[in-house]
Design an enzyme around this catalytic site. Structure first.
Site, PDB file in Angstrom:
ATOM      1  N   GLU A 197       0.820   9.853   8.824  1.00 20.22           N
ATOM      2  CA  GLU A 197      -0.236   8.739   9.257  1.00 20.22           C
ATOM      3  C   GLU A 197      -0.595   9.084  10.814  1.00 20.22           C
ATOM      4  O   GLU A 197      -1.853   8.923  10.890  1.00 20.22           O
ATOM      5  CB  GLU A 197       0.535   7.477   9.306  1.00 20.22           C
ATOM      6  CG  GLU A 197       0.625   6.808   8.100  1.00 20.22           C
ATOM      7  CD  GLU A 197       2.019   7.226   7.327  1.00 20.22           C
ATOM      8  OE1 GLU A 197       2.799   8.078   7.731  1.00 20.22           O
ATOM      9  OE2 GLU A 197       2.166   6.818   6.084  1.00 20.22           O
ATOM     10  N   HIS A 233       8.357  -3.848   5.588  1.00 21.89           N
ATOM     11  CA  HIS A 233       7.015  -3.822   4.738  1.00 21.89           C
ATOM     12  C   HIS A 233       6.212  -5.215   5.002  1.00 21.89           C
ATOM     13  O   HIS A 233       5.425  -5.356   4.450  1.00 21.89           O
ATOM     14  CB  HIS A 233       7.240  -3.373   3.436  1.00 21.89           C
ATOM     15  CG  HIS A 233       7.331  -2.031   2.921  1.00 21.89           C
ATOM     16  ND1 HIS A 233       8.372  -1.480   3.582  1.00 21.89           N
ATOM     17  CD2 HIS A 233       6.754  -0.944   2.236  1.00 21.89           C
ATOM     18  CE1 HIS A 233       8.212   0.042   3.343  1.00 21.89           C
ATOM     19  NE2 HIS A 233       7.216   0.065   2.416  1.00 21.89           N
TER      20      HIS A 233
END
Lengths: 346, 327
Positions: free
Chosen positions: B60, B129
């Protein structure tokens, strides 16, 4: 003088140390020496101005490492991109950004190359494709890969040259970027300025494998190392690097083994290294070594040296004057450039 | 109008923009050969090829920064994160470089780039998450933040985001990708960034809710209407720059306000909006602003605890009852 010579002003030529081609003649010897001396004197002057509080913030000087910037950057074309670190005054000077606009930047004046917004650690100049001045260690790697990707996608043949210290190889960004640069076969030259200390941490205290070029094996990137105190060796190594990248359109990694003569920044008592070690390295001073060698070969004379010293003094003096006479960006402009704004006259 | 799933509205926006401007490219994990982890980018690889629809490894920080570098070099990247929960790894590049380089260089460098993907919770995915990051990014000058709730907004605003010369964080939700809604068929349909929408008119109380919480607030409004309370429901759509004009206008009419927000309470969207309301329309308020947020607790996995954790229509109804002094 022909028209073409006239349009390509000598101003540019004067600032950069000649056309790099791995060979040496009198003119190049003078150019290389002049550039290294300019960097040395510019840095010393900056330190002095720092103690006078003309320059504030953090200031990281390049003394001792001059041969790296001067041996590499002149190999780049005008269209090539350069990504630097926070110890980047030398790279900016060698790239051809005027000493005045760099000094003005460090003064915080709006005539500075980043309009006084960035300071010593964030020199930027779009005109010369100089993308920082990146002051978060490792932050420049992905930018460089992205610049290279941008060139490839736009069908341009440019190279992107990314400088960083050996301390940055401990960052995740290094590893992610090496992998992607290699995976996507991008035209990049990574130049590791290994000065042995990440601030105060010796390489052996931060890396399990201290032979940095070995790390590149795992990314299938061709890597080499060079004596970073010898400008001609760097020049030669960079000739190879550029040839490789232009021919194979793949990344190349060059480790320049060098040494920082001064402290990490202006707030550093240097307790992590022996004075004796610094003195030993100073015997390999790239300016002294180069001058001795050139003198022996009859390519530089005492007279050249004096003349160059005068020229360089003048450039630094003028840079300081330029910065002194610079103006402060009006406070009303504080909020400008946070977001895009319409072009003037639009 | 055509009925489209949220994911298709986003896909259309990307497709239309990519077909008009070859400087736009898409990169991220699973965006190409897999057709998108949530099938948002389905078909784009076939149409535009692997040079413009690029699969990345799980890096990322690396690919976000590569997007920034490409943007500085004249391209207009769309960087997809599988979720903004993973984008935390990329924040150095988003917050330090994308956000600041234009400013720090005195306007020399333009930064057209979109970072997009799902935001906030999506069922029982537990603590790592389930976080809504819109207000965190909105903290940073230089960034624009959009978190849409319906397909039509998503299409019009994503097209505007891609055309914008500043970095835009464009947020979606895994739980909304299958949501259907009417989407304008107008050619080259765009919605300006920074414009809220009054999605339900009402005179009794203003409820502000965006993203997934818009649907929670909408359910509450339906229930409240049965009790005779008419909610004016505003979806800000853009978190930054925030359309305070539309919010202020509504509060001048209703004199009461509830902010519903899927973030933790401290320094969240709701706390900022609450402050702005007091700054701009204090004299029109008949009751203090009440907010409905997550508790100051990470997301639990257990269904029972998760239901307690996530803002519910009942909590919105309670808040409305508080500001209307009905309890």
């Amino acid at each position: 003088m022909t028209a073409s010579k006239k349009t390509k002003t000598n101003k540019e030529k004067k600032r950069t140390p000649g056309k790099a081609n791995g060979s040496i003649d009198k003119e190049r010897a003078r150019d290389l020496y002049r550039m290294m001396l300019l960097i040395r004197n510019f840095e010393n002057k900056s330190a002095e101005l720092y103690t006078q509080e003309k320059i504030r913030g953090f200031l990281h000087l390049y003394n001792g490492e001059e041969a790296v910037a001067v041996g590499t950057i002149p190999h780049l074309s005008e269209e090539d991109n350069l990504v630097g670190t926070y110890r980047e005054h030398a790279h900016a000077l060698t790239r051809g950004i005027s000493a005045g606009s760099i000094m003005a930047e460090m003064y915080g004046k709006q005539e500075g190359c980043s309009r006084g917004r960035g300071g010593s650690m964030h020199l930027f100049d779009k005109k010369t494709n100089f993308y920082g001045g990146n002051a978060i260690v490792g932050g420049g790697f992905p930018l460089a890969v992205g610049l290279a990707l941008g060139d490839v996608m736009q069908g341009k043949d440019n190279i992107t040259c990314c400088f960083f210290g050996e301390g940055a190889v401990a960052e995740g960004e290094f590893h992610e970027s090496m992998n992607l640069a290699s995976l996507w076969k991008l035209p990049l030259i990574f130049i590791c300025e290994n000065n042995l200390y990440a601030m105060g941490t010796a390489l052996g205290r931060s890396e399990a494998v201290t032979d940095i070029s070995r790390k590149l094996d795992s990314y299938n990137i061709k890597a080499d190392w060079v004596d970073g105190m010898d400008v001609l060796a760097v020049d030669k190594a960079m000739t190879e690097a550029v040839k490789y990248v232009r021919e194979f359109r793949k990344p190349y990694f060059l480790e320049a083994r060098t040494y920082r003569f001064r402290a990490h920044s202006m707030f550093d008592a240097e307790l992590y290294r022996e004075k004796k070690e610094v003195e030993e390295w100073k015997k390999k001073d790239p300016l002294v070594l180069f001058y001795k060698r050139m003198k022996k070969q009859g390519l530089l004379t005492e007279k050249d040296k004096e003349k160059i010293a005068m020229e360089v003094d003048m450039i630094v003096k003028e840079a300081v004057e330029f910065a002194e006479q610079g103006t402060w960006e009006p406070v009303e402009d504080l909020t400008r450039f946070v977001y895009s704004e319409p072009e003037e006259g639009e | 109008m055509a009925e489209l799933e949220f994911r298709n509205a986003i896909n259309q926006a990307i497709d239309e923009e990519m077909s008009q401007d070859e400087n736009i490219f898409l990169m991220g994990e699973e965006v190409a050969e897999y057709n998108g982890a949530y099938k948002v980018t389905k078909g784009l690889l076939d149409k535009y090829g692997s040079k413009r629809v690029i699969d990345t490894p799980i890096s990322e920080l690396g690919f976000a920064g590569i997007g920034v570098g490409a943007s500085m070099n004249g391209l207009r990247p769309i960087v997809e994160f599988m979720t903004f929960n993973f984008a935390l790894l990329a924040t150095d590049q988003i917050m330090n470089n994308a956000a600041k380089i234009r400013y720090m260089t005195g306007g020399q460098i333009s930064m057209p780039i979109v970072f997009r993907g799902p935001n906030a919770s999506a069922g029982q995915l537990s603590a790592t998450h389930s976080v809504a990051y819109d207000a965190m990014y909105a903290q940073f000058p230089g960034l624009k933040v959009i978190y849409t709730s319906e397909p039509d907004d998503a299409k019009g605003l994503l097209k505007s985001a891609i055309r914008d010369d500043d970095p835009v964080l464009f947020m979606e939700s895994e739980q909304m990708y299958g949501l259907k809604g009417e989407v304008s068929e107008e050619e080259d349909y765009t919605i300006p960034i920074g414009k809220a929408k009054v999605k339900r008119e009402g005179s009794d109380v203003t409820v502000i809710a965006h993203g997934k919480m818009f649907h929670v607030a909408k359910q509450a409004a339906r229930q409240l209407a049965k009790d005779g309370v008419e909610v004016e429901l505003i979806d800000p759509r853009t978190v930054k720059p925030l359309d305070m004009e539309t919010i202020a206008k509504s509060i001048k009419k209703t004199n009461r306000c509830v902010v519903v927000d899927e973030q933790h309470p401290f320094s969240g969207f709701a706390s900022e909006v609450g402050y702005l309301i007091h700054r701009d329309v204090f004299d029109w308020l008949d009751a203090p602003v009440v907010r409905v947020t997550l508790p100051d607790v990470p997301a639990p996995y257990s269904k029972k605890l998760l239901d307690e954790w996530l803002p519910s229509p009942d909590q919105v109804i309670d808040a409305v009852n508080t500001v209307t002094y009905r309890k």
